[in-house]
Design a protein around this motif. Structure first.
Motif, PDB file in Angstrom:
ATOM      1  N   UNK A  71       0.835  -1.213   0.000  1.00  0.00           N
ATOM      2  CA  UNK A  71       0.000   0.000   0.000  1.00  0.00           C
ATOM      3  C   UNK A  71       0.866   1.258   0.000  1.00  0.00           C
ATOM      4  N   UNK A  87      -1.672  -9.699  -4.888  1.00  0.00           N
ATOM      5  CA  UNK A  87      -2.954 -10.040  -5.506  1.00  0.00           C
ATOM      6  C   UNK A  87      -4.114  -9.658  -4.580  1.00  0.00           C
ATOM      7  N   UNK A  88      -3.955  -9.982  -3.302  1.00  0.00           N
ATOM      8  CA  UNK A  88      -5.036  -9.684  -2.349  1.00  0.00           C
ATOM      9  C   UNK A  88      -5.295  -8.183  -2.236  1.00  0.00           C
ATOM     10  N   UNK A  89      -4.233  -7.393  -2.365  1.00  0.00           N
ATOM     11  CA  UNK A  89      -4.392  -5.948  -2.167  1.00  0.00           C
ATOM     12  C   UNK A  89      -5.111  -5.286  -3.344  1.00  0.00           C
ATOM     13  N   UNK A  90      -5.094  -5.962  -4.493  1.00  0.00           N
ATOM     14  CA  UNK A  90      -5.752  -5.383  -5.668  1.00  0.00           C
ATOM     15  C   UNK A  90      -4.923  -4.308  -6.345  1.00  0.00           C
ATOM     16  N   UNK A  91      -3.743  -3.996  -5.815  1.00  0.00           N
ATOM     17  CA  UNK A  91      -2.876  -3.003  -6.462  1.00  0.00           C
ATOM     18  C   UNK A  91      -2.245  -3.620  -7.709  1.00  0.00           C
ATOM     19  N   UNK A 121     -10.627 -13.273  -3.408  1.00  0.00           N
ATOM     20  CA  UNK A 121      -9.507 -12.516  -3.981  1.00  0.00           C
ATOM     21  C   UNK A 121      -9.906 -11.053  -4.067  1.00  0.00           C
ATOM     22  N   UNK A 122      -8.925 -10.204  -3.916  1.00  0.00           N
ATOM     23  CA  UNK A 122      -9.196  -8.774  -4.050  1.00  0.00           C
ATOM     24  C   UNK A 122      -9.369  -8.115  -2.699  1.00  0.00           C
ATOM     25  N   UNK A 123      -9.304  -6.806  -2.687  1.00  0.00           N
ATOM     26  CA  UNK A 123      -9.286  -6.099  -1.413  1.00  0.00           C
ATOM     27  C   UNK A 123     -10.672  -5.704  -0.893  1.00  0.00           C
ATOM     28  N   UNK A 172      -6.711  -0.304   1.594  1.00  0.00           N
ATOM     29  CA  UNK A 172      -6.971  -1.597   0.956  1.00  0.00           C
ATOM     30  C   UNK A 172      -6.478  -2.728   1.846  1.00  0.00           C
ATOM     31  N   UNK A 173      -7.373  -3.630   2.193  1.00  0.00           N
ATOM     32  CA  UNK A 173      -6.985  -4.774   3.020  1.00  0.00           C
ATOM     33  C   UNK A 173      -7.463  -6.059   2.355  1.00  0.00           C
ATOM     34  N   UNK A 174      -6.662  -7.122   2.451  1.00  0.00           N
ATOM     35  CA  UNK A 174      -7.087  -8.395   1.868  1.00  0.00           C
ATOM     36  C   UNK A 174      -8.334  -8.917   2.580  1.00  0.00           C
TER      37      UNK A 174
END
Lengths: 415, 291
Positions: A225, A252-256, B128-130, B137-139
């Motif tokens: 982030x 991947x999880x952060x979506x960045x 998947x995705x935040x 932004x957090x998992x």
């Protein structure tokens, strides 16, 4: 009478000298090695140990290694100890191999951290150290002839294709800024410093983030982030296997999303990383193309395909070690040992040194061309830059994209 | 970046609350330090990995199974080890040695059985995705883990303050000898607490692949150090103080990663030293534990 006695005495002295120069051949060549069956470096150490053991077993199955000093084949005896990824334990065991086991040849554990303690010990005991993959630049100095890097290029030159690519193809695609996030150890710390130097020298790509994190870091969400807040075009993450798994999952999880993302082990231990991260998180990630994914034409030893088949036979899929670059490094070290024994005048450590250095520029294996700098740093075997690109629906292929003369595909730079 | 680090730290800290909760419960009830706590967490992760790869079981379902299985492991383990330990002259010190040995055994057996490579679960299993929380932004996995931790804290609270067994447990926490003198079956109460503690570690392990990236047999020691810092900060022996300790640890870690990233691994030790020097009884102190 006095002259006859003198002549006889001289003859005896010469005979004794000759006898000393040709000691009887040993029943076995003792090779000492360390490995880490547990701890943070186990995942890079165990494949190296398994690759080296594969070479030992093959060699012994053929009657042993050809040893020029004795003009015959002699079986190899491998004395291997588990340092459990501890530098303190490794230091004790390096000493033990040299002073208690009196090994003829000494092989370092995998990676810079566990090699770092072996370099000064080997130097102190004047024992030549076959440094498998400890690429830290500090290990190689002009005053130490007792070390040579076998299977990876030294960290100060290894990453130059990354900066070359970004300054060349990247700049054309509009990449202007880069973030460098690295684990603070000899291996990745040196690569990060080298990259910083390359970028500053080229002046085409500006570094906007340059941070080290402990090698034990297992969560990168906030770091990602923070990087995203600076909006760099390219992100280079330099870490060990565990770091790369955590980073790629968190990314991947952060979506960045970034236009260019690099990770060392995404390619170097592709099977291991893919198993833990998944295909989607790895798609279009840039990485090194290791010899396990690139076919060099060897003049000594097996080809990559032959080695992979031999590996699968000895360590079937599902066993506890995974095929990858480190497996190649272990086997390739065996090939250097084999050629050194076949050409060294004796088992004296400086003769071993001379034999290893004489291979420089001449030894071509499945790991590329073996080239040593005079201080023992490996400057051949530089891995091309690659990218993991989709192949079919649920698979990835590692494509070499740079330099152009080694490329077998075209880079896809994000929009 | 500051706000983002604080928000991420609170959510991340909730996971470490779950990690430390069981360790603190055992210390509170038995005055012993379970240095194998991190290894039980690792086994929870391995169990979730195995259940997924062989049976395709979702980790949330695995969490339920792990709770039951680990309680069943914890009960006999308590009777095998702890009563003898508590009869010794210096049980706190001996517990360190005994459970360190157990920790080494668990790590060695797991390494021999499964190898030393990383194991994980697909990120998609928890989404998947935040999730964007106050602009950060957090998992999604963090939210699941934080929710699991919050539920665990609530259940432990309800157990301690709303059940008869919990009342007996608190009596043992105040004075084991007095509890024994009043006829409480101290061993049974302690065994249940031990089982719950192991189960909490196991559940934390189920979420570990999503929070820590992967599971390795050697991860237990590092987890123990962090968990110990969390419970000392929150107050040793006060399970609910772990919530505060976890959040302080999480926020401090994220701030360190943001402003002094190279030194972030020093944090558990720094927190331990700071608390032991300034407020050895922990931030909530004895007052809360006796309430």
């Amino acid at each position: 009478m006095r002259s006859k006695a003198l002549l006889l005495g001289l003859l005896c002295a010469v005979a004794a000298q000759t006898a000393r120069a040709q000691p009887p051949a040993p029943v076995e060549i003792k090779i000492g090695a360390l490995y880490a069956s547990s701890g943070p470096y186990a995942s890079i150490s165990m494949p190296v140990a398994a690759g080296f053991r594969l070479w030992v077993d093959q060699t012994n199955a053929n009657g042993g290694a050809e040893v020029k000093a004795f003009g015959k084949k002699i079986p190899i005896k491998l004395i291997a100890y588990d340092d459990q990824s501890s530098t303190a334990t490794a230091a004790t065991l390096y000493n033990q191999l040299i002073t208690q086991d009196h090994v003829d040849l000494l092989i370092a554990d995998s990676g810079s951290v566990l090699t770092s303690v072996g370099v000064p010990i080997a130097k102190e005991h004047k024992q030549f150290l076959f440094d498998v993959s400890g690429t830290g630049a500090a290990f190689f100095t002009d005053d130490n002839p007792y070390v040579a890097l076998m299977a990876d290029p030294v960290s100060t030159i290894w990453p130059h294709y990354i900066s070359d690519f970004l300054a060349d193809e990247g700049a054309k695609a509009g990449i202007k800024t880069v973030a460098i996030l690295f684990s603070t150890n000899d291996f990745t710390g040196t690569q990060a410093a080298a990259l910083k130097g390359f970028f500053e020298k080229d002046g085409k790509v500006k570094i906007v983030y340059y941070q080290g994190v402990p090698t034990t870091t297992s969560n990168y969400t906030v770091l990602i982030n923070n990087i995203a807040a600076l909006n760099p075009d390219a992100v280079l993450e330099l870490g060990y296997v565990g770091n790369d798994i955590a980073f790629l999952r968190n990314l991947q999880d952060s979506g960045n999303q970034f236009r260019f993302v690099f990770s060392i082990y995404a390619g170097v231990e592709k099977e291991e990383i893919e198993k833990n991260v998944g295909v989607s998180a790895l798609t279009h990630i840039y990485t090194y193309v290791p010899p396990s994914n690139y076919e060099y034409v060897p003049e000594v030893g097996m080809t990559q395909k032959e080695f992979h088949a031999a590996w699968d036979k000895k360590y079937p899929p599902g066993s506890k070690v995974t095929f990858g670059a480190n497996a190649v490094y272990g086997y390739m070290t065996g090939l250097v040992v084999e050629r050194a024994l076949a050409t060294a005048k004796s088992l004296d450590q400086m003769d071993i040194h001379d034999a290893v250095f004489a291979l420089s520029g001449k030894l071509k294996t499945l790991d590329g061309t073996f080239v040593l700098r005079k201080d023992g740093a490996q400057i051949g075997e530089v891995t091309p830059l690659g990218q993991l690109q989709p192949e079919g629906k649920d698979d990835l292929t590692l494509v070499a994209v740079y330099p152009p003369d080694m490329a077998n595909g075209k880079a896809v730079i994000g929009k | 970046m500051l706000i983002g680090a604080i928000i991420a730290g609170i959510v991340f800290g909730l996971y470490y609350t779950l990690v430390g909760l069981g360790l603190n419960l055992v210390f509170g009830v038995m005055r012993i330090v379970n240095l194998a706590h991190g290894d039980f967490l690792m086994l929870g992760g391995i169990a979730a990995w195995w259940l997924f790869t062989t049976l395709g079981l979702h980790p949330l379902a695995s969490a339920g199974l792990v709770i039951v299985a680990f309680v069943l492991v914890g009960l006999p383990l308590y009777y095998l080890v702890v009563p003898r330990l508590l009869r010794s002259r210096d049980s706190e010190m001996l517990s360190l040695i005994l459970f360190f040995g157990l920790s080494q055994m668990i790590e060695a057996v797991t390494t021999i059985g499964l190898g030393s490579t990383e194991r994980s679960l697909p990120p998609r299993l928890l989404g998947v995705g935040p999730i964007i929380l106050f602009g950060t932004r957090l998992p999604k996995a963090w939210i699941f883990s934080a929710a699991a931790s919050a539920i665990a804290v609530l259940l432990v609270y309800l157990y301690l303050y709303r059940t008869r067994l919990g009342t007996l447990t608190r009596a043992v926490m105040v004075s084991r000898d007095e509890a024994l003198a009043t006829g409480i079956d101290v061993n049974f109460v302690s065994a249940v607490a031990f089982g719950i503690s192991i189960a909490l570690a196991g559940v934390a392990g189920v979420f570990a692949p999503f929070i820590l990236g992967s599971i390795t047999p050697n991860m237990g020691v590092a987890i123990n150090i962090t968990a110990f810092a969390v419970i000392v900060v929150g107050t040793l022996g006060n399970p609910l103080g772990t919530l505060l300790g976890g959040i302080i640890y999480g926020v401090s870690l994220m701030l360190m990663q943001t402003y002094l990233s190279s030194w972030a691994n020093l944090l558990p030790n720094l927190l331990l030293i700071a608390v032991l020097l300034v407020r050895p009884e922990g931030i909530l102190g004895r007052r809360v534990r006796r309430a």
